[in-house]
Design a protein around this motif. Structure first.
Motif: not given
Length: 415
Positions: A25-28, A375-379, A383-396
């Motif tokens: 599934q595509v999630i943001t 950013t749209p990302m597909r699981t 149900g798993t995907l890889t998120v890479r980014g600057f250290l901090g808080d996110y939502t998915a």
């Protein structure tokens, strides 16, 4: 510039409400906040949020700063668009100009307004020899010490939970020999000694709020500050961070200088806080001036050439600081030129509130290059995907998670 120390990567597993993997599934995914503290002074908010000064004299945000031309909405839009940390003014002479009549109401209202919008609030400073109340003059040393201790403990305990980050003591290197105006703190520092003053500030602040993060702050970046830090640490005084001021009214000092200076102070193994930094968008202060306070002129305008220079230099400056692993925060000293310290054109906004190129240039780093937009990302099938980014808080998928050092896997439930 290597930023690997600022970046993390997690395997993010997204589950449905009933606990099954949300497969294919595509999630943001989007970033909500940096772990790194990108700050600015919040002095300008004090009048706009807390109301006009009271207490019998200039108070709070009316000592240094206090934008007169911007509305709260305009100031908030610019500030919150870049910064996650705000420093509020607790200069004793502004906070309590008349003994027993404090600016607590305005500062509490301002701090709460900022905190409600996700901003970490810092208090500055608990102990300093400048901007002192006249009513301290003439009191005996023991009485001044008693009042200073009470002030530190009352502020840290009274604002605990709302303000848990403080410059505990400011500019101790010069404190016992300061000669630019009478004050009651310099004689106390001369009598008790620098290390005793640091102990007073930190121990009373710690007693008032054991959870507080306490910073030793100074503009003197010479070996004298290193000697002081070494003496403080040898005396067993617990400091949480080393504060370093870089007001560059005489020009950007350059990456080589900054790297060497940061390395000197990083050797103590404590986080480095760039507590006060400025770059000009007008003509530079003459190089022969030793004390920045000695150069105050009737008009110091921002210029098109200066604004282009400031924009270029702020990018270079922030890259060099964020690129150093010991640096934990950067606090710029002025969102707007209106009411800026010493009248210098240091702000990221002009006096009328319009944005300088430096604002956009800094935004290109903090909320551009160093930020993950929606950013749209597909699981995958699990149900798993890889998120890479600057250290901090996110939502998915509408659910909060964080990228922190040492965390390689996170599970969230789609909302």
């Amino acid at each position: 510039m290597d930023m690997d120390h600022r970046i993390g990567e997690v395997a993010l597993t997204v589950l449905t409400a009933d606990g099954r993997p949300l497969a294919d599934q595509v999630i943001t995914v989007e970033q909500r906040r940096h772990d790194f503290a990108f700050g600015n002074i919040g002095f300008d908010f004090v009048r706009l949020v807390g109301g006009p000064a009271g207490g019998g004299g200039p108070a709070g945000g009316d000592v240094f700063g206090g934008a007169g031309r911007l509305t709260l909405d305009a100031l908030a839009d610019a500030f919150l668009g870049l910064f996650n940390t705000a420093t509020l003014p607790f200069y004793w002479g502004g906070y309590e100009p008349v003994r027993g009549r404090t600016d607590a109401r305005r500062l509490e209202a301002t701090a709460r307004w900022l905190a409600d919008r996700g901003v970490t609030v810092k208090g500055h400073p608990l102990v300093w020899h400048t901007v002192q109340p006249d009513w301290l003059l003439g009191l005996g040393l023991d009485e001044v010490e008693k009042l200073t201790r009470a002030r530190v403990r009352e502020l840290t305990s009274g604002f605990a939970g709302l303000i848990d980050l403080w410059d505990a003591i400011n500019e101790v290197v010069i404190m016992p020999v300061f000669a630019n105006g009478d004050n009651a703190i310099t004689p106390l520092a001369r009598a008790r000694g620098r290390i005793a003053m640091v102990r007073l500030a930190f121990e009373e602040a710690r007693a008032g709020n054991p959870k507080a993060t306490l910073v030793l702050n100074d503009f003197d970046l010479s070996s004298a500050y290193e000697i002081l830090i070494e003496g403080v640490l040898e005396a067993g005084i617990e400091i949480d961070a080393i504060g370093l001021q870089t007001h560059m009214h005489q020009g950007y000092r350059g990456e080589e200088y900054m790297a060497a200076m940061l390395d000197r102070f990083a050797r103590y193994g404590l986080p480095l806080h760039m507590t006060e930094t400025t770059l000009l968008s007008g003509h530079l202060m003459p190089p022969e001036i030793e004390d920045l306070n000695d150069y105050q002129i009737s008009s110091w305008p921002s210029t098109p050439e200066g604004e282009e220079r400031q924009a270029e230099e702020i990018v270079r400056h922030y890259r060099s600081l964020v690129g150093h692993p010991a640096v934990q925060s950067i606090n710029y000293w002025g969102i707007t030129d209106d009411g800026a310290w010493l009248g210098a054109p240091v702000g990221l906004l002009r006096s009328d509130g319009s944005r300088k190129p430096s604002y956009d240039a800094l935004a290109g780093l903090i909320k551009g290059e160093w930020w993950l937009p929606p950013t749209p990302m597909r699981t995958g099938p699990d149900g798993t995907l890889t998120v890479r980014g600057f250290l901090g808080d996110y939502t998915a998928a509408g659910t909060a998670f964080a990228i922190h050092p040492g965390v390689s896997a996170v599970t969230v439930t789609a909302s």
